[in-house]
Design a protein around this motif. Structure first.
Motif, PDB file in Angstrom:
ATOM      1  N   GLY A  69       0.911  -1.334   0.294  1.00 16.37           N
ATOM      2  CA  GLY A  69       0.085   0.213  -0.246  1.00 16.37           C
ATOM      3  C   GLY A  69       1.181   1.218  -0.400  1.00 16.37           C
ATOM      4  N   LYS A  70       0.220   2.086  -0.448  1.00 16.85           N
ATOM      5  CA  LYS A  70       0.837   3.772  -0.364  1.00 16.85           C
ATOM      6  C   LYS A  70       1.681   4.013   1.078  1.00 16.85           C
ATOM      7  N   PHE A  71       0.342   3.248   1.968  1.00 16.62           N
ATOM      8  CA  PHE A  71       1.225   4.278   3.042  1.00 16.62           C
ATOM      9  C   PHE A  71       2.544   3.947   3.989  1.00 16.62           C
ATOM     10  N   ILE A  72       2.846   3.041   3.046  1.00 19.91           N
ATOM     11  CA  ILE A  72       4.278   2.711   3.683  1.00 19.91           C
ATOM     12  C   ILE A  72       5.158   3.420   2.806  1.00 19.91           C
ATOM     13  N   LEU A  73       4.914   4.150   1.204  1.00 20.75           N
ATOM     14  CA  LEU A  73       5.678   4.952   0.720  1.00 20.75           C
ATOM     15  C   LEU A  73       5.460   6.478   1.398  1.00 20.75           C
ATOM     16  N   MET A  74       4.422   6.352   2.029  1.00 21.63           N
ATOM     17  CA  MET A  74       4.430   8.231   2.756  1.00 21.63           C
ATOM     18  C   MET A  74       5.138   8.095   3.916  1.00 21.63           C
ATOM     19  N   GLN A  75       5.055   6.882   4.052  1.00 22.76           N
ATOM     20  CA  GLN A  75       6.426   6.682   5.755  1.00 22.76           C
ATOM     21  C   GLN A  75       7.887   6.864   5.074  1.00 22.76           C
ATOM     22  N   CYS A 262      10.507  -3.587  -5.726  1.00 21.64           N
ATOM     23  CA  CYS A 262       9.888  -4.551  -5.837  1.00 21.64           C
ATOM     24  C   CYS A 262       7.964  -3.958  -5.736  1.00 21.64           C
ATOM     25  N   THR A 263       7.912  -2.408  -4.861  1.00 20.57           N
ATOM     26  CA  THR A 263       6.845  -1.892  -5.047  1.00 20.57           C
ATOM     27  C   THR A 263       6.189  -1.554  -6.273  1.00 20.57           C
ATOM     28  N   SER A 264       4.814  -1.393  -6.494  1.00 18.94           N
ATOM     29  CA  SER A 264       4.145  -0.982  -7.639  1.00 18.94           C
ATOM     30  C   SER A 264       3.505  -0.072  -7.636  1.00 18.94           C
ATOM     31  N   ASN A 265       3.615   0.871  -6.810  1.00 17.19           N
ATOM     32  CA  ASN A 265       3.195   1.878  -6.358  1.00 17.19           C
ATOM     33  C   ASN A 265       4.540   3.218  -7.723  1.00 17.19           C
ATOM     34  N   ASP A 266       3.631   4.400  -8.147  1.00 15.08           N
ATOM     35  CA  ASP A 266       4.915   4.952  -8.674  1.00 15.08           C
ATOM     36  C   ASP A 266       6.188   6.417  -7.376  1.00 15.08           C
ATOM     37  N   LEU A 267       6.963   5.974  -7.960  1.00 15.60           N
ATOM     38  CA  LEU A 267       7.743   6.591  -6.963  1.00 15.60           C
ATOM     39  C   LEU A 267       7.451   8.789  -6.706  1.00 15.60           C
ATOM     40  N   PRO A 268       7.106   8.746  -5.867  1.00 18.88           N
ATOM     41  CA  PRO A 268       7.331  10.522  -5.649  1.00 18.88           C
ATOM     42  C   PRO A 268       8.155  11.464  -6.178  1.00 18.88           C
TER      43      PRO A 268
END
Length: 646
Positions: A69-75, A262-268
């Motif tokens: 989830g994106k919450f890990i990226l927020m952290q 590993c993440t599928s989220n877009d990197l900010p």
């Protein structure tokens, strides 16, 4: 305990034993068997129920990591929680690919986090035992077992081990790194110095509080280079400092690459700048508290430049003083450095503070000092003590920090004050331990000056070294016990140590010494205690107690409701993994749609302290206690609804 917890505890002891095969040869089989069995029980107690509950931190972190989830990226962008996701996200992805459920994935992640963190504790135990000044290898091996068992059981360690967040790797890794670089300086071991830098980087990448420990490790490695160089010491020290900084940034970059792969989220935007966080994040809190910066994470590049130039200047000064033989003299004196009078003073001040200093949170209870009332709020809260002026406030702040230390340390360990004062060579033979105690106390003072609302989980970097400093002489005497009387005293100590901790399972953060009692059995908004007010684990505890009461009833019913139809809800966010009845978090207390005789509501001390709702005027069905001190209240939905609608 679940089967996963049994397996994880066994894996730790198997790992520990396999790394000690060489020292096990020649030792008696009964002695080794007793050590392994005792350690397994310590590990089993430490991990017990770890995979079955979620605190407020974990409800977001575990689900987000298990589902990418994106919450890990927020952290991540808030320069915390880099190491654990980089290591465990591939495993979470594999579990998802294999079709493992979200709850099972969460349990796997919590078990692996515990195993990783406990392995770092095993390394600390090995370091401390190996440093004991004794020619007897068997004594050191026995001491290592006792060190590890103690570390697994200590309350502040259990809190870090059992909660899936950034505390464990940051705390244990940071302490280990400083101890390793101290050993490298003592033995002129360059490889060990660089290894300490990597360990410190992994710790600092996890949490801001370990960034200062990374800086100390970098300076220590540079000082080691100056001492072992045949060339100009300043030049070589600065060169090695830059090499060490490069190695630290490369390690942090590798974490970033692992997560990005590993993440599928877009990197900010700015993602790769966060690889500078381990060496620069120590400036984040001063930027927030002193300069009121609203978004200090945008300035990591500037912070890094400031850090590098500060480190270069500091290393040049260190090498200069080292050339003047100042450090050689200090090192010689540090062998006989006696911090026990300091720790004795902390104990006395802290014990007095249990009954004389009362911590409060604003805005729930406003401060009498306008400057504090208008100061920066950490997580929306300002800690104060009802003082009428700033000098009194800071005096009580210092006393309160000592109280947190005292209330986090089992009473039996304070016997180390007596033994340690008489045998200073024991803790003095552990390189860097006394220095680490002083660093922890200094960082506590910095937190006080910055106005950080300190809790026990924030002071682990001070509490853990104090644990080790007090325990070193005790464990040395226990391991060396040969007479019947000596072994009886050792057994008495162990029993007293364990019995004082047992009533505070599963998290042990609620621990307080047997002689300490808090004056507020009924919570009030804004009123704290030096130990713990709960973090959401009470949902599982209350759910298990509710089911146990139902099963124990003659007809397996509560208020004519079958056990399988019971529901339990919590106002303060928490989780019960694989519950035996329906369990959830409800934003209303109570929810009118869930206010029957089958519904039960949990109100924990944190929710009451932070004034989520007014404290109910009716008696609860039962309470969740920590050695007689209520931590949560459980109400039946229909009765609670009737009471709140009056």
């Amino acid at each position: 305990m679940s089967s996963m917890e049994y397996v994880t505890a066994t894996l730790l002891i198997l790992f520990w034993y396999l790394t000690r095969l060489k020292v096990s040869f020649g030792r008696s089989l009964p002695g080794i068997s007793v050590e392994i069995i005792s350690l397994w029980f310590a590990a089993a107690y430490s991990i017990s129920e770890t995979t079955q509950f979620l605190t407020i931190d974990e409800t977001g972190l575990t689900a987000a990591l298990a589902s990418d989830g994106k919450f890990i990226l927020m952290q991540w962008m808030a320069v915390t929680f880099h190491t654990t996701p980089a290591i465990l996200l591939p495993i979470a992805k594999l579990a998802s690919w294999r079709g493992i459920s979200l709850e099972d994935s969460i349990q796997i992640l919590k078990a692996l986090h515990w195993l990783l963190s406990a392995s770092i504790l095993a390394a600390i135990a090995h370091y401390c035992a190996a440093s004991i000044d004794s020619p007897c290898a068997e004594l050191r091996a026995r001491a290592e077992s006792i060190f590890l068992a103690m570390l697994l059981l200590l309350p502040i360690d259990q809190l870090a081990l059992k909660v899936f967040n950034y505390d464990a790797v940051a705390l244990f890794g940071g302490v280990l790194a400083v101890l390793l670089v101290a050993k490298a300086l003592q033995s002129n071991n360059k490889r060990l110095g660089y290894f300490a830098v990597i360990v410190a980087t992994l710790a600092a990448a996890e949490k801001i509080s370990s960034s200062p420990l990374l800086l100390l490790t970098l300076m220590g490695n540079a000082l080691l280079a100056a001492r072992t160089s045949n060339a100009a010491p300043w030049t070589h020290a600065v060169r090695v400092l830059l090499y060490s900084i490069s190695a630290s940034i490369a390690c942090s970059l590798l974490l970033g690459l692992l997560y990005a792969a590993c993440t599928s989220n877009d990197l900010p935007e700015g993602y790769w700048t966060t690889t500078l966080a381990p060496i620069s994040s120590w400036l984040v809190l001063p930027a927030i508290f002193l300069f009121k910066s609203s978004n200090p994470y945008d300035h990591l590049a500037i912070f890094s430049v400031v850090t590098i130039f500060t480190l270069i200047l500091a290393v040049i000064l260190l090498v200069y003083f080292d050339n003047q033989k100042l450090f050689a003299e200090l090192q010689a004196r540090s062998r006989s450095l006696n911090l026990y009078p300091v720790l004795a003073a902390i104990f006395v001040v802290g014990a007095v503070g249990v009954y004389s200093v009362h911590p409060y949170y604003a805005p729930m209870l406003a401060s009498n000092i306008p400057r504090l009332q208008n100061s920066f709020a950490f997580n929306g809260l300002v800690l104060h003590f009802g003082a009428s002026n700033l000098p009194q406030h800071y005096l009580e702040y210092v006393i309160y920090s000592a109280t947190i230390f005292v209330c986090a340390i089992p009473s039996a360990l304070w016997l180390g004050l007596v033994l340690g004062y008489r045998s200073r060579k024991v803790q003095g033979s552990i390189p860097g331990l006394g220095f680490l105690v002083l660093v922890g106390l200094l960082l506590t003072l910095v937190a006080i000056i910055n106005g950080v609302p300190i809790l026990s989980r924030y002071l682990g970097v001070a509490i853990l070294p104090i644990y080790l400093y007090l325990a070193a002489p005790l464990i040395s005497h226990i391991a060396a016990a040969r007479t019947t009387a000596g072994r009886a005293l050792a057994l008495t100590f162990c029993v007293a140590f364990i019995m004082e901790i047992l009533p505070f399972a599963p998290l042990s953060a609620t621990f307080r010494p047997f002689w300490a009692n808090y004056p507020d059995p009924v919570p009030r908004p804004g009123v704290l205690n030096p130990s713990w007010t709960g973090w959401g684990e009470e949902l599982m505890q209350a759910g298990k107690e509710l089911v146990a009461r139902c099963v124990a009833s003659p007809d397996h019913r509560l208020a004519d409701v079958p056990c399988e139809q019971l529901r339990i809800h919590t106002l303060y966010p928490g989780g019960w993994v694989h519950p035996t009845i329906q369990a959830d978090t409800q934003p209303k207390f109570p929810n009118p749609a869930l206010s029957t005789d089958a519904d039960y509501y949990v109100l924990n001390r944190s929710a009451a302290t932070q004034h989520y709702v007014d404290f109910p005027t009716i008696d609860p069905e039962f309470t969740i206690d920590a050695r007689g001190y209520p931590m949560a209240w459980v109400y039946r939905g229909d009765r609670l609804m009737l009471a709140t609608s009056r």
